[in-house]
Design an enzyme around this catalytic site. Structure first.
Site, PDB file in Angstrom:
ATOM      1  N   ASP A   1      -6.294 -10.369 -35.338  1.00  0.00           N
ATOM      2  CA  ASP A   1      -5.938 -11.568 -36.097  1.00  0.00           C
ATOM      3  C   ASP A   1      -4.419 -11.715 -36.201  1.00  0.00           C
ATOM      4  OD1 ASP A   1      -5.616 -13.614 -37.890  1.00  0.00           O
ATOM      5  OD2 ASP A   1      -6.882 -12.753 -39.450  1.00  0.00           O
TER       6      ASP A   1
ATOM      7  N   SER B   1      -7.585 -16.959 -45.366  1.00  0.00           N
ATOM      8  CA  SER B   1      -6.290 -17.384 -44.836  1.00  0.00           C
ATOM      9  C   SER B   1      -5.329 -17.707 -45.974  1.00  0.00           C
ATOM     10  CB  SER B   1      -6.484 -18.571 -43.888  1.00  0.00           C
ATOM     11  OG  SER B   1      -5.291 -18.889 -43.216  1.00  0.00           O
TER      12      SER B   1
END
Length: 664
Positions: free
Chosen positions: A498, A446
């Site tokens: 995602d 991330s």
């Protein structure tokens, strides 16, 4: 639809948002009215007790008041059900009904006070059933009044007064006049201050310095720019996301040409390369996950983590000079040891220090892969969120690499911080002194993946054999030239749909455009869209085929906004700049398109077989390209696909499958 205008200001609620809450209150009021009517009828001749006369009058007036409220609510719900999101014409009488309903709160409030006084009077000695009924009535009245006040606070738009004026008069403005320009400037400044106050309120628990204040202003301007050009209320956005999800599922069910480069390539070299990278990714994802410390370890081991950490952590601690930042009870470091399987002597440096633009990381020796691993933590605090949202672009100019490459500002500053620590504090020199033959590998998930990618670019000249594995990196990270440059040493791994991997300002503008378009042109009322959407999300089934004004129009016509769509725009969105004849086509965009780093491995869930206590999910992996992630996909898994445990599970599944194939 445009926000409801009442009391001379705009509210963050539409005239078609009263169907569901109104129907719920109508049901409660009907049950309440019937209960009071039965109570009054059964005990009609039994009001001779002390205080009974007042009780008789109280119940009688309450029945009349409830009947009036029920009539007003019925009319309110019926009118709110009319029309569509972009056609509020059939609901033009709703503000008058709403004023009437609000006026009825005054006698209801007075009667609730009277009931509370009567119940608290010790001289009243009536039948217990009647007293309990009045107590229930008083409690119900106060609950409804309190929830109404909360609803008004939620629906209040701090910019309502200025935005209503802007919406009403913008078409008559001469924007070249100094008066109009000054007024628009004041509106924008007010909007920025409102967003800044909201952000400060959310971050009230953290210590704020100059970096925080600069970040607050930058993020506030970002939100103001994004939300200032549409007149959508939150329920419109929810309806739009629901419609987009169903529309997307319908398109996916249709046969179409493959959009990605499949891993099943005729070249065995490509397939072998993918298998090797998947095996390496599964290994290094452990380090990226371990950087989260005890929150990740407890999340993945909820029943045993605390016992293991309490029993093992106290004795396994390196010298104090190896650790920066706070690690109370040694839980962070103990979790890192548990997840990676390393010994405490394998760690060169561990930093738990966390501020805006300064994120935790650790440096460790990985003897299995003969690598010095720099693992950067992802988003886990308010400071990290501020770093994520500092999405302005800045130049990254490196000697002998590239010039004028655009990068994400907040993430670049985080990478600069770690770069200074690694080089200036001699951390990497110490690591290579211990293991000079090892290679350098940088990993992260991330925010950590984005930081690791930019850090890898900074260190590439000094360490040519460097490798970086970025798990679920943010989409708006690197300009095209830098993204192409990183394909030689960075591998990005993305699972499913995602959201973060597709998150960039151009993609957000595209999502806003699609929401406005599909919401404005759907011919069904909003309450039907939301009810059907909730059913579809919870129970599944076939996507609903809502009729829209887009049906039957040719492709050329779809490039122009419809009248209903334009009615939801305060002014031209950046999405429509190309349609404006007077727009400056040569001026650089405020948020240029940024891309994912390196070569991209896209892992997709192929099939799922659910059992009583578990579910077996089969994944497939393929080499992909950045164009596949140029649009945000709406899915219940758009958030869960980003989670580190899901990424690790998918990589382990693929790695085990590959190992079983080799053994066979």
């Amino acid at each position: 639809m445009p926000g409801l205008v009442m009391f001379g200001r705009r509210w963050a609620i539409g005239s078609d948002d009263f169907v569901l809450p109104g129907a719920f209150e109508l049901f409660v009021r009907l049950v309440w009215w019937i209960g009071i009517l039965v109570l009054y009828t059964v005990h009609k001749g039994q009001f001779n007790c002390p205080g009974g006369g007042l009780l008789h009058s109280y119940l009688l007036v309450l029945l009349i008041l409830l009947a009036s409220i029920i009539c007003a609510l019925s009319a309110l719900v019926y009118i709110s059900m009319q029309g569509t999101i972009s056609n509020p014409g059939p609901r033009k009488s709703l503000p008058k009904l709403l004023y009437t309903r609000l006026l009825l709160y005054l006698p209801e409030f007075i009667w609730a006070v009277v009931g509370a006084v009567w119940v608290s009077d010790s001289s009243v000695h009536c039948e217990k059933t009647v007293v309990n009924g009045v107590i229930g009535t008083v409690i119900a009245s106060w609950i409804i009044i309190i929830f109404t006040i909360i609803g008004v606070v939620i629906a209040f738009d701090p910019l309502g007064g200025k935005k209503t004026f802007y919406l009403t008069d913008s078409v008559n403005w001469n924007l070249e006049s100094s008066q109009s320009g000054q007024l628009l400037y004041n509106v924008k400044n007010t909007a920025t201050r409102v967003w800044e106050k909201r952000i400060r309120l959310l971050c009230c628990c953290i210590v704020q310095d100059d970096d925080h204040r600069v970040a607050f202003t930058s993020i506030a301007e970002l939100f103001r720019n994004y939300f200032s050009d549409t007149d959508l209320v939150p329920s419109d956005i929810a309806a739009g996301l629901t419609l987009l999800h169903q529309e997307q599922d319908k398109m996916e069910s249709c046969p179409r040409e493959p959009e990605e480069v499949l891993c099943h390539s005729p070249s065995s070299l490509v397939a072998d390369d993918l298998d090797i990278e998947l095996e390496n990714s599964a290994h290094y994802m452990l380090f990226a996950a371990a950087a989260y410390g005890w929150p990740y370890y407890i999340y993945t081991n909820p029943f045993t983590a605390l016992c293991k950490l309490s029993g093992d952590c106290c004795g396994n601690r390196p010298t104090d000079s190896d650790i920066t930042g706070s690690d109370r009870h040694n839980f962070h470091f103990g979790s890192i040891l548990k997840i990676t399987g390393l010994q405490y002597r394998d760690f060169i440096h561990i930093s738990f220090h966390n501020k805006i633009y300064e994120i935790p990381f650790f440096v460790a020796l990985d003897h299995r892969k003969e690598a010095i691993v720099v693992a950067v933590r992802g988003t886990l605090s308010f400071e990290d969120i501020l770093t994520d949202l500092s999405a302005d672009c800045e130049d990254l100019t490196l000697e002998d690499v590239l010039e004028n490459g655009f990068v994400h500002k907040g993430i670049t500053q985080a990478a600069n911080y770690i770069h200074r620590k690694l080089i200036n504090d001699g951390i990497l020199n110490k690591a290579f002194t211990i293991a000079p033959e090892y290679k350098l590998v940088i990993v992260g998930h991330s925010l950590g993946a984005g930081t690791a990618s930019i850090l890898a670019i900074m260190l590439r000249n000094s360490f040519p054999a460097l490798k970086c594995y970025a798990f679920s990196p943010p989409g708006g990270l690197l300009s095209k030239s830098l993204a192409d440059y990183t394909k030689h040493f960075i591998v990005s791994v993305i699972v499913g749909k995602d959201l973060v991997a597709r998150l960039s300002m151009p993609n957000m503008e595209d999502l806003k455009r699609r929401i406005v378009r599909i919401v404005a042109n759907c011919n069904r009322p909003k309450y039907q869209i939301l009810l059907r959407g909730c059913w579809y999300e919870v129970f599944g089934g076939d996507p609903d085929n809502f009729p829209t004004e887009l049906d039957g129009r040719n492709q050329d016509a779809l490039t122009q906004p419809l009248l209903a769509e334009e009615s939801l725009m305060v002014h031209r969105s950046p999405s429509y700049n190309a349609l404006d004849d007077e727009s400056h086509l040569n001026s650089p965009p405020q948020y240029p398109r940024l891309y994912l780093p390196g070569k991209i491995i896209h892992i997709v869930e192929e099939s799922s077989s659910k059992r009583l206590c578990s579910s077996d999910i089969k994944y497939t992996a393929r080499w992909s390209n950045e164009t596949v992630f140029s649009s945000i996909l709406i899915s219940p898994k758009m958030v869960t696909d980003h989670m580190p445990d899901v990424v690790l599970k998918a990589l382990n599944s693929l790695s085990q499958e590959h190992q079983s194939c080799i053994s066979c």
